[in-house]
Design a protein around this motif. Structure first.
Motif, PDB file in Angstrom:
ATOM      1  N   LEU A   1       0.914   3.113   5.338  1.00  0.00           N
ATOM      2  CA  LEU A   1       0.120   3.861   4.373  1.00  0.00           C
ATOM      3  C   LEU A   1      -1.240   4.270   4.967  1.00  0.00           C
ATOM      4  O   LEU A   1      -2.205   4.508   4.229  1.00  0.00           O
ATOM      5  CB  LEU A   1      -0.100   3.042   3.087  1.00  0.00           C
ATOM      6  CG  LEU A   1       0.946   3.174   1.971  1.00  0.00           C
ATOM      7  CD1 LEU A   1       2.349   2.885   2.476  1.00  0.00           C
ATOM      8  CD2 LEU A   1       0.613   2.261   0.794  1.00  0.00           C
TER       9      LEU A   1
ATOM     10  N   PRO B   1      -3.464  -0.047   0.900  1.00  0.00           N
ATOM     11  CA  PRO B   1      -4.541   0.024  -0.082  1.00  0.00           C
ATOM     12  C   PRO B   1      -5.940  -0.301   0.462  1.00  0.00           C
ATOM     13  O   PRO B   1      -6.911   0.014  -0.197  1.00  0.00           O
ATOM     14  CB  PRO B   1      -4.145  -0.984  -1.151  1.00  0.00           C
ATOM     15  CG  PRO B   1      -2.721  -1.290  -0.926  1.00  0.00           C
ATOM     16  CD  PRO B   1      -2.438  -1.013   0.509  1.00  0.00           C
TER      17      PRO B   1
ATOM     18  N   PHE C   1      -4.547  -3.258  -6.584  1.00  0.00           N
ATOM     19  CA  PHE C   1      -3.091  -3.165  -6.412  1.00  0.00           C
ATOM     20  C   PHE C   1      -2.433  -4.513  -6.678  1.00  0.00           C
ATOM     21  O   PHE C   1      -1.382  -4.595  -7.300  1.00  0.00           O
ATOM     22  CB  PHE C   1      -2.756  -2.617  -5.018  1.00  0.00           C
ATOM     23  CG  PHE C   1      -2.924  -1.119  -4.946  1.00  0.00           C
ATOM     24  CD1 PHE C   1      -4.177  -0.555  -4.777  1.00  0.00           C
ATOM     25  CD2 PHE C   1      -1.847  -0.272  -5.118  1.00  0.00           C
ATOM     26  CE1 PHE C   1      -4.348   0.827  -4.758  1.00  0.00           C
ATOM     27  CE2 PHE C   1      -1.999   1.107  -5.097  1.00  0.00           C
ATOM     28  CZ  PHE C   1      -3.250   1.652  -4.914  1.00  0.00           C
TER      29      PHE C   1
ATOM     30  N   LEU D   1       0.164  -4.739  -9.658  1.00  0.00           N
ATOM     31  CA  LEU D   1       1.542  -4.743  -9.163  1.00  0.00           C
ATOM     32  C   LEU D   1       2.085  -6.130  -8.844  1.00  0.00           C
ATOM     33  O   LEU D   1       3.304  -6.306  -8.765  1.00  0.00           O
ATOM     34  CB  LEU D   1       1.655  -3.891  -7.894  1.00  0.00           C
ATOM     35  CG  LEU D   1       1.242  -2.429  -8.014  1.00  0.00           C
ATOM     36  CD1 LEU D   1       1.443  -1.726  -6.690  1.00  0.00           C
ATOM     37  CD2 LEU D   1       2.054  -1.736  -9.093  1.00  0.00           C
TER      38      LEU D   1
ATOM     39  N   GLY E   1       5.360  -6.087  -6.424  1.00  0.00           N
ATOM     40  CA  GLY E   1       5.000  -4.669  -6.365  1.00  0.00           C
ATOM     41  C   GLY E   1       4.421  -4.281  -5.006  1.00  0.00           C
ATOM     42  O   GLY E   1       4.656  -3.172  -4.514  1.00  0.00           O
TER      43      GLY E   1
ATOM     44  N   ARG F   1       7.318  -3.653  -2.966  1.00  0.00           N
ATOM     45  CA  ARG F   1       8.040  -2.441  -3.391  1.00  0.00           C
ATOM     46  C   ARG F   1       7.305  -1.159  -2.976  1.00  0.00           C
ATOM     47  O   ARG F   1       7.937  -0.133  -2.749  1.00  0.00           O
ATOM     48  CB  ARG F   1       8.252  -2.464  -4.906  1.00  0.00           C
ATOM     49  CG  ARG F   1       9.377  -3.415  -5.299  1.00  0.00           C
ATOM     50  CD  ARG F   1       9.402  -3.672  -6.783  1.00  0.00           C
ATOM     51  NE  ARG F   1      10.139  -2.642  -7.507  1.00  0.00           N
ATOM     52  CZ  ARG F   1      10.429  -2.724  -8.809  1.00  0.00           C
ATOM     53  NH1 ARG F   1      10.049  -3.783  -9.502  1.00  0.00           N
ATOM     54  NH2 ARG F   1      11.101  -1.763  -9.402  1.00  0.00           N
ATOM     55  N   MET F   2       6.002  -1.214  -2.890  1.00  0.00           N
ATOM     56  CA  MET F   2       5.236  -0.038  -2.443  1.00  0.00           C
ATOM     57  C   MET F   2       5.679   0.423  -1.063  1.00  0.00           C
ATOM     58  O   MET F   2       5.482   1.571  -0.684  1.00  0.00           O
ATOM     59  CB  MET F   2       3.744  -0.387  -2.334  1.00  0.00           C
ATOM     60  CG  MET F   2       2.941  -0.053  -3.563  1.00  0.00           C
ATOM     61  SD  MET F   2       1.228  -0.531  -3.286  1.00  0.00           S
ATOM     62  CE  MET F   2       0.642   0.865  -2.310  1.00  0.00           C
TER      63      MET F   2
ATOM     64  N   ALA G   1       8.821   0.161   0.052  1.00  0.00           N
ATOM     65  CA  ALA G   1      10.271   0.386   0.065  1.00  0.00           C
ATOM     66  C   ALA G   1      10.639   1.679   0.804  1.00  0.00           C
ATOM     67  O   ALA G   1      11.681   1.756   1.456  1.00  0.00           O
ATOM     68  CB  ALA G   1      10.817   0.417  -1.369  1.00  0.00           C
ATOM     69  N   GLY G   2       9.812   2.682   0.746  1.00  0.00           N
ATOM     70  CA  GLY G   2      10.112   3.972   1.370  1.00  0.00           C
ATOM     71  C   GLY G   2       9.866   4.017   2.873  1.00  0.00           C
ATOM     72  O   GLY G   2      10.087   5.060   3.503  1.00  0.00           O
ATOM     73  N   TRP G   3       9.382   2.938   3.452  1.00  0.00           N
ATOM     74  CA  TRP G   3       9.075   2.917   4.893  1.00  0.00           C
ATOM     75  C   TRP G   3       9.761   1.726   5.580  1.00  0.00           C
ATOM     76  O   TRP G   3       9.844   0.640   5.007  1.00  0.00           O
ATOM     77  CB  TRP G   3       7.566   2.801   5.117  1.00  0.00           C
ATOM     78  CG  TRP G   3       6.789   4.034   4.819  1.00  0.00           C
ATOM     79  CD1 TRP G   3       6.525   5.080   5.663  1.00  0.00           C
ATOM     80  CD2 TRP G   3       6.142   4.380   3.576  1.00  0.00           C
ATOM     81  NE1 TRP G   3       5.765   6.033   5.026  1.00  0.00           N
ATOM     82  CE2 TRP G   3       5.521   5.638   3.744  1.00  0.00           C
ATOM     83  CE3 TRP G   3       6.026   3.751   2.322  1.00  0.00           C
ATOM     84  CZ2 TRP G   3       4.795   6.278   2.728  1.00  0.00           C
ATOM     85  CZ3 TRP G   3       5.320   4.389   1.310  1.00  0.00           C
ATOM     86  CH2 TRP G   3       4.723   5.628   1.527  1.00  0.00           C
TER      87      TRP G   3
END
Lengths: 211, 211
Positions: free
Chosen positions: A89, A93, A100, A104, A108, A111-112, A114-116
């Protein structure tokens, strides 16, 4: 006249020996004193000061916080700021990690990402020191590389349970406090600050108190 | 004596009629004036003031920014703050959206939500108005519900290309500016501010200038 000189000298000695750690958290003062150790040549006290929480990069935020703290305390101050920077990212954060975590939770934060594929992160503790209002601000960034993992260990110490330092098979939360101080981002930053003040403290504090 | 009274009256008239929009972005003044319209009874000028960017919830950040702006300008001010709040993330990135957009881009904003089914979001534009230092701060939150989607439309206007307002089959970036002003979070906030000042402006500005 002699009394005035004595008072002035006393004031100077006081100004050169006491550093105010600006924090609302009394535990942090204890932690800092433990790492500074018994032989540390300056007295450190703490004071809660209502400072604004600023946006920005870790160094900038610590620098500005230190500047505001020195103006409020009108003397030597140190401040701490903590960031958790996810590499995927671009370092966020970062200084916003507490929001966060609050919104979260540990799950969480995982899960933030999850896309990487990249789950690596940096734990950053930035100490900033300033000898007084208008004086140079010195920055000591303690950085520990690691990975964001599903929570393990006691869950009550912020994000400690989801951060596994590189080369360790334990999360911060699973380490005993002595080991954690030795390897942690906070320990690293405080040891840098300590080394600086042991080397240069008399010079920077002396020049502050002579004004 | 007559001259002093005249000067005082002139000062009063000036103080009641000019509102300073504190922003570094000249385009925003034009946008605001378009929405306020020709019949708006107060003059609005803009000024760039170096204000700290604070952490917190959208309302709190706008409130504090407005307070600092009023102290700096020493007169009536309005400020704007924009947030993009992902519902799955408990409202984050919120006021920190500009950092996330900067570091992650449009694709990254979508990937941040990969771990959640819920892609819904709120676009929030908060205007804050204050008649002068120490005066009450009025908050006008314009909120538009929508969804975070893969980017569509011109990519240059912040996160407009990834926000699709509810009930629309277009992203903000795909809308013409007139339609966007009509349905957008910014339009909603400015219309609330406008209605407030048209109803209560004389009263709140009059009481500020009489001090």
């Amino acid at each position: 006249m002699a009394a005035a000189v004595a008072a002035s000298a006393a004031k100077r000695i006081k100004a050169t020996s006491v550093i105010t750690f600006v924090t609302g958290n009394a535990n942090k003062l204890r932690e800092v004193k433990t790492i500074l150790g018994d032989g540390f040549p300056f007295e450190v006290t703490s004071r809660g000061v209502d400072l604004p929480e600023l946006q920005g990069e870790p160094d900038e935020v610590a620098r500005e916080k230190c500047r505001l703290a020195s103006e409020s305390v009108k003397g030597p101050v140190m401040v701490e700021d903590v960031s958790l920077c996810f590499n995927a990212l671009g370092g966020l954060p970062g200084v916003y990690i507490k929001w966060f975590l609050q919104k979260l939770g540990h799950d969480g934060l995982n899960r933030m990402l999850a896309g990487w594929e990249d789950k690596s992160a940096k734990a950053v503790c930035t100490y900033a020191f300033c000898a007084g209002p208008g004086k140079e601000i010195h920055i000591f960034p303690g950085i520990v590389e690691g990975t964001i993992v599903p929570a393990r260990g006691p869950p009550d110490f912020g994000w400690d349970a989801v951060f596994e330092p590189k080369g360790s098979d334990k999360t911060y939360a699973e380490l005993d406090s002595e080991t954690k101080n030795r390897i942690s981002h906070r320990g690293a930053a405080i040891r840098m600050l300590k080394a600086f003040l042991e080397e240069r403290g008399d010079a920077v504090l002396g020049s502050a108190s002579s004004e």
